[in-house]
Design a protein around this motif. Sequence first.
Motif, short mmCIF file in Angstrom:
data_model
loop_
_atom_site.label_atom_id
_atom_site.label_comp_id
_atom_site.label_asym_id
_atom_site.label_seq_id
_atom_site.Cartn_x
_atom_site.Cartn_y
_atom_site.Cartn_z
N GLN A 1 0.81 -1.21 0.00
CA GLN A 1 0.00 0.00 0.00
C GLN A 1 0.85 1.27 0.00
O GLN A 1 0.41 2.32 -0.45
N ALA A 2 2.07 1.17 0.50
CA ALA A 2 2.95 2.34 0.53
C ALA A 2 3.66 2.58 -0.81
O ALA A 2 4.16 3.67 -1.07
N TYR A 3 3.67 1.58 -1.68
CA TYR A 3 4.37 1.67 -2.97
C TYR A 3 3.52 2.48 -3.96
O TYR A 3 2.29 2.49 -3.89
N ASP A 4 4.18 3.18 -4.90
CA ASP A 4 3.47 4.08 -5.82
C ASP A 4 2.90 3.40 -7.06
O ASP A 4 2.11 4.01 -7.78
N TRP A 5 3.29 2.21 -7.41
CA TRP A 5 2.74 1.43 -8.52
C TRP A 5 2.70 2.18 -9.84
O TRP A 5 1.62 2.50 -10.36
N PRO A 6 3.86 2.47 -10.42
CA PRO A 6 3.88 3.14 -11.73
C PRO A 6 3.20 2.33 -12.82
O PRO A 6 2.71 2.89 -13.80
N GLY A 7 3.18 0.99 -12.67
CA GLY A 7 2.51 0.14 -13.65
C GLY A 7 1.08 -0.17 -13.31
O GLY A 7 0.42 -0.95 -14.01
N ASN A 8 0.57 0.42 -12.21
CA ASN A 8 -0.83 0.32 -11.81
C ASN A 8 -1.29 -1.11 -11.56
O ASN A 8 -0.50 -1.94 -11.13
N VAL A 9 -2.56 -1.40 -11.85
CA VAL A 9 -3.15 -2.69 -11.49
C VAL A 9 -2.43 -3.83 -12.20
O VAL A 9 -2.24 -4.91 -11.63
N ARG A 10 -2.01 -3.60 -13.45
CA ARG A 10 -1.31 -4.65 -14.19
C ARG A 10 -0.01 -5.04 -13.47
O ARG A 10 0.33 -6.22 -13.38
N GLN A 11 0.71 -4.06 -12.94
CA GLN A 11 1.93 -4.35 -12.21
C GLN A 11 1.65 -5.12 -10.93
O GLN A 11 2.37 -6.06 -10.58
N LEU A 12 0.58 -4.75 -10.21
CA LEU A 12 0.22 -5.47 -8.99
C LEU A 12 -0.10 -6.92 -9.30
O LEU A 12 0.31 -7.83 -8.57
N ARG A 13 -0.80 -7.15 -10.40
CA ARG A 13 -1.10 -8.53 -10.77
C ARG A 13 0.18 -9.31 -11.04
O ARG A 13 0.33 -10.46 -10.63
N ASN A 14 1.12 -8.69 -11.76
CA ASN A 14 2.39 -9.37 -12.05
C ASN A 14 3.16 -9.69 -10.77
O ASN A 14 3.79 -10.75 -10.66
N VAL A 15 3.09 -8.78 -9.79
CA VAL A 15 3.77 -9.02 -8.51
C VAL A 15 3.13 -10.21 -7.80
O VAL A 15 3.84 -11.05 -7.22
N MET A 16 1.82 -10.32 -7.82
CA MET A 16 1.15 -11.46 -7.18
C MET A 16 1.53 -12.77 -7.87
O MET A 16 1.76 -13.79 -7.21
N ASP A 17 1.61 -12.76 -9.20
CA ASP A 17 2.07 -13.94 -9.92
C ASP A 17 3.48 -14.32 -9.49
O ASP A 17 3.80 -15.50 -9.28
N TRP A 18 4.35 -13.32 -9.38
CA TRP A 18 5.76 -13.54 -9.00
C TRP A 18 5.84 -14.11 -7.58
O TRP A 18 6.60 -15.06 -7.32
N LEU A 19 5.07 -13.53 -6.65
CA LEU A 19 5.12 -13.98 -5.26
C LEU A 19 4.65 -15.42 -5.13
O LEU A 19 5.21 -16.19 -4.34
N LEU A 20 3.61 -15.80 -5.87
CA LEU A 20 3.12 -17.17 -5.79
C LEU A 20 4.22 -18.16 -6.17
O LEU A 20 4.35 -19.23 -5.56
N ILE A 21 5.03 -17.79 -7.16
CA ILE A 21 6.06 -18.70 -7.67
C ILE A 21 7.37 -18.58 -6.91
O ILE A 21 8.01 -19.58 -6.56
N MET A 22 7.77 -17.33 -6.61
CA MET A 22 9.14 -17.07 -6.16
C MET A 22 9.30 -16.80 -4.66
O MET A 22 10.41 -16.87 -4.15
N ALA A 23 8.22 -16.46 -3.97
CA ALA A 23 8.37 -16.14 -2.55
C ALA A 23 8.88 -17.36 -1.79
O ALA A 23 8.37 -18.46 -1.96
N PRO A 24 9.91 -17.19 -0.96
CA PRO A 24 10.47 -18.33 -0.22
C PRO A 24 9.51 -18.81 0.87
O PRO A 24 8.52 -18.17 1.19
N GLY A 25 9.85 -19.96 1.43
CA GLY A 25 9.07 -20.50 2.53
C GLY A 25 8.00 -21.46 2.07
O GLY A 25 7.73 -21.62 0.87
N ASP A 26 7.37 -22.08 3.03
CA ASP A 26 6.31 -23.04 2.77
C ASP A 26 5.07 -22.33 2.24
O ASP A 26 4.81 -21.17 2.57
N ALA A 27 4.29 -23.03 1.43
CA ALA A 27 3.09 -22.44 0.83
C ALA A 27 2.10 -21.97 1.89
O ALA A 27 1.30 -21.08 1.65
N LYS A 28 2.14 -22.58 3.08
CA LYS A 28 1.22 -22.19 4.15
C LYS A 28 1.73 -20.98 4.94
O LYS A 28 1.01 -20.43 5.75
#
Length: 463
Positions: free
Chosen positions: A351-378
């Motif tokens: 929420q603090a980030y300015d999102w120059p790519g807007n909603v499309r960028q947020l969606r890409n970040v969520m895709d990235w986090l699902l695949i690349m974020a470390p730790g267990d899926a839970k």
Amino acid sequence: MAHDILIVDDEADIRALIAGILEDEGHNTREAANADEALEGIRARRPNLVIQDIWLQGSRLDGLEVLDAIKRDHPEVPVVMISGHGNIETAVQAIKQGAYDFIEKPFKADRLLLVVERAVEAARLRRENEELRLRSGSGGELVGGAIGIQQVRQAVEKVGPTNSRVLITGPAGSGKEVVARQIHARSRRAEGPFVVLNCAAMHPDRMEMELFGTEHGLDGPDTPRKIGTFEQAHGGTLLLDEVADMPLETQGKIVRVLQDQMFERVGGGKRVEVDVRVIASTNRDLQSEMNAGHFREDLFYRLNVVPVKMPALRDRREDIPALARHFMTLAAAGAGVQPRVVGEDAMAALQAYDWPGNVRQLRNVMDWLLIMAPGDAKESIRADMLPGEIGAITPAVLRWEKSGEIMTLPLREARELFEREYLLAQVNRFSGNISRTAAFVGMERSALHRKLKLLGVNTDEKK
């Protein structure tokens, strides 16, 4: 929905009988007595369906040969064959060559109408499936409750059922195509095609070919006819995406099409009549483009009948949690895995980030986090797991696991550092709105003001 149906039969009374049955059901019909008239009728405007006799007496081509020509140039157009001399072999041959179905004369009106509706519905489903493949999982919903998005949603509800042209403005990635699709879905054209032409991705020399199509033989004797986006969108909606990138010469021709609903294919001389609702979108200031001579005023006023403005994501930060969860759910469904939970510290950083790519960028970040974020899926996603461009501006309080700074300080200084970074993060999270920040952190507004001043946190006060 009224469909455009071409009836091909050498017997005038049969054509009149079929036309009467279909017109009683609200369809629009055209007639052709032979192969040449049939092909000319399709050239004039691609129909939603062709009903044609197999045995065309005195015709240059028989019905099966006309079927071959239709399937070669217009494979998406369904064809229903009819014949008074039908047999199993003829029916099987027609189906093999691409006909949707075969009806033997004399036929009952109920049977004809059932086959017509099924043929048109099958073609519609194929078209929709193709669109879904092209934009698989795009998340065509308006998510959020911010004032700006509520106003967009209200505009969609009002303008959707009308036939008015709409101009959607807003920064790149803010969801302009989603709004256009929502308008189409709420219109009386919802069962018709929704066609998108990205003007920014199109070479200027190819723009008119894409819009209006080309005639047979334009680039050589064997080159087939190309159906342009205006003709593809007949009975539906055409979205001119990033319309400011359209060449000036083409803009002038679009003005004429919007006025007359007619055009000529490139390399042709016959006028094609269409019924198309046009929606346009742009991320530019068209007033500045007009002042600079890059955009025609007459086109602007024809497109800007109903203006709709999409807000930037930074202007609707309160929607980020709902959007993030929505996109995480979509990404997980597409990957066939369980969605990850975004922790409160990570959500505050988003929420603090300015999102120059807007909603499309947020969606890409969520895709990235699902695949690349470390730790267990839970395990919840923490702020320190976010991509580098977001983590770089994340307040230090949201990244304590990466920093040992607080451990080197006396208690009073450590507490002040924590309070300063914590309050700064919360103020950023709520876009400088002191009242909402105070309510969230559990302080009186005046007490929060004093604390921020004591800690040296400067904000532009927003009530």
